[in-house]
Design an enzyme around this catalytic site. Sequence first.
Site, PDB file in Angstrom:
ATOM      1  N   ASP A  51      25.375   2.865  12.968  1.00  0.00           N
ATOM      2  CA  ASP A  51      24.140   3.538  13.380  1.00  0.00           C
ATOM      3  C   ASP A  51      23.124   3.542  12.236  1.00  0.00           C
ATOM      4  OD1 ASP A  51      25.378   5.430  11.792  1.00  0.00           O
ATOM      5  OD2 ASP A  51      25.274   7.065  13.257  1.00  0.00           O
ATOM      6  N   SER A  52      23.499   2.927  11.101  1.00  0.00           N
ATOM      7  CA  SER A  52      22.515   2.643  10.042  1.00  0.00           C
ATOM      8  C   SER A  52      21.380   1.786  10.597  1.00  0.00           C
ATOM      9  CB  SER A  52      23.186   1.916   8.871  1.00  0.00           C
ATOM     10  OG  SER A  52      23.944   0.807   9.325  1.00  0.00           O
ATOM     11  N   ASP A  90      29.810   2.296  15.797  1.00  0.00           N
ATOM     12  CA  ASP A  90      29.574   3.730  15.582  1.00  0.00           C
ATOM     13  C   ASP A  90      29.281   4.439  16.881  1.00  0.00           C
ATOM     14  OD1 ASP A  90      29.831   4.560  12.933  1.00  0.00           O
ATOM     15  OD2 ASP A  90      27.869   3.767  12.363  1.00  0.00           O
ATOM     16  N   LYS A 118      33.922   4.420  15.749  1.00  0.00           N
ATOM     17  CA  LYS A 118      33.912   5.222  14.516  1.00  0.00           C
ATOM     18  C   LYS A 118      33.167   6.528  14.771  1.00  0.00           C
ATOM     19  CE  LYS A 118      31.504   3.881  10.632  1.00  0.00           C
ATOM     20  NZ  LYS A 118      30.521   4.967  10.402  1.00  0.00           N
ATOM     21  N   GLU A 120      32.080  10.377  12.942  1.00  0.00           N
ATOM     22  CA  GLU A 120      31.900  11.038  11.645  1.00  0.00           C
ATOM     23  C   GLU A 120      32.340  12.491  11.708  1.00  0.00           C
ATOM     24  OE1 GLU A 120      27.881  10.731  10.209  1.00  0.00           O
ATOM     25  OE2 GLU A 120      27.834   8.557  10.427  1.00  0.00           O
ATOM     26  N   GLU A 187      32.988   7.753   2.503  1.00  0.00           N
ATOM     27  CA  GLU A 187      31.675   7.417   1.930  1.00  0.00           C
ATOM     28  C   GLU A 187      31.329   8.399   0.813  1.00  0.00           C
ATOM     29  OE1 GLU A 187      28.468   6.798   4.715  1.00  0.00           O
ATOM     30  OE2 GLU A 187      26.964   6.724   3.114  1.00  0.00           O
TER      31      GLU A 187
END
Length: 270
Positions: A51-52, A90, A118, A120, A187
């Site tokens: 999602d960057s 993501d 993925k 978070e 991260e």
Amino acid sequence: MSLQSAQQHVTLNTLNKIRANGQKFSCLTAYDACFSGLLNEAGIEVILVGDSLGMVLQGHDSTLPVTMADMVYHVQCVKRSNKRSFLMADMPFMSYSSDTETLENAAALMRAGAEMVKLEGGAWLESSTRLLAERGIPVCVHMGLTPQSINRIGGYLVQGRDPIQAESMVKEALLLQEAGASILLLECVPTALAKRITDALDIPVIGIGAGPHTTGQVLVLHDLLGISPIKPKFVKNFLPESDNGIAGAIKAYADAVKSGQFPAPEHCFD
Ligand code: KIV
């Protein structure tokens, strides 16, 4: 032929074997078909449709505006030319805040071509991880600096320097592995803590700004090519050392990860 150079499609089994052999694997973001093909040719084992994309493609100042429709579209683009790499996607901000949303949205990403999703967070993801894993959807849990929580964290800051937070991260990682997570991504955590977590787990750990001891490394494609407006400490621009333009820079990154040359001390946190 080494495990990394085998031409068949990379699976979770491949990544587990690389870990068991004490080798390293490379992960890089991609958002379209053209780069997906280049990453295959460079021998990148894992493609992350991150999602960057909200920041590097769409120009937002965080990943929060990224939608499920955005993610599905970019996973489909990457999938079309991906012949070899394991494809991770993501789940965007707020797409896994209830069991129903978690299942529907993870299924949409898998139908679009993802092979793993993925999420978070930390311990609070225990039930979502179990829910997905029990239904056959491989889960990567992203811990440490979690950009979707940037407003709670208060900035893009190293996580786990405080001994109490470090202890709780180790416990949370073990809990999530027990719940069924197949990969952990760390991260921006101190090298020593990332090593401790990697050694404590039986699953591969991918690091970004987490030192050299994790099983895999990930970077954002635009950072590796030196075209992102911001340059965090853990980033290296591989373009200057390439003798073959962008393709050579991606290959240089893949090779540097597998040989243990990247990340170097200047890319790591104490
Ligand atoms: O979205 C992304 O690209 C990521 C990486 C920074 C790990 O989550």
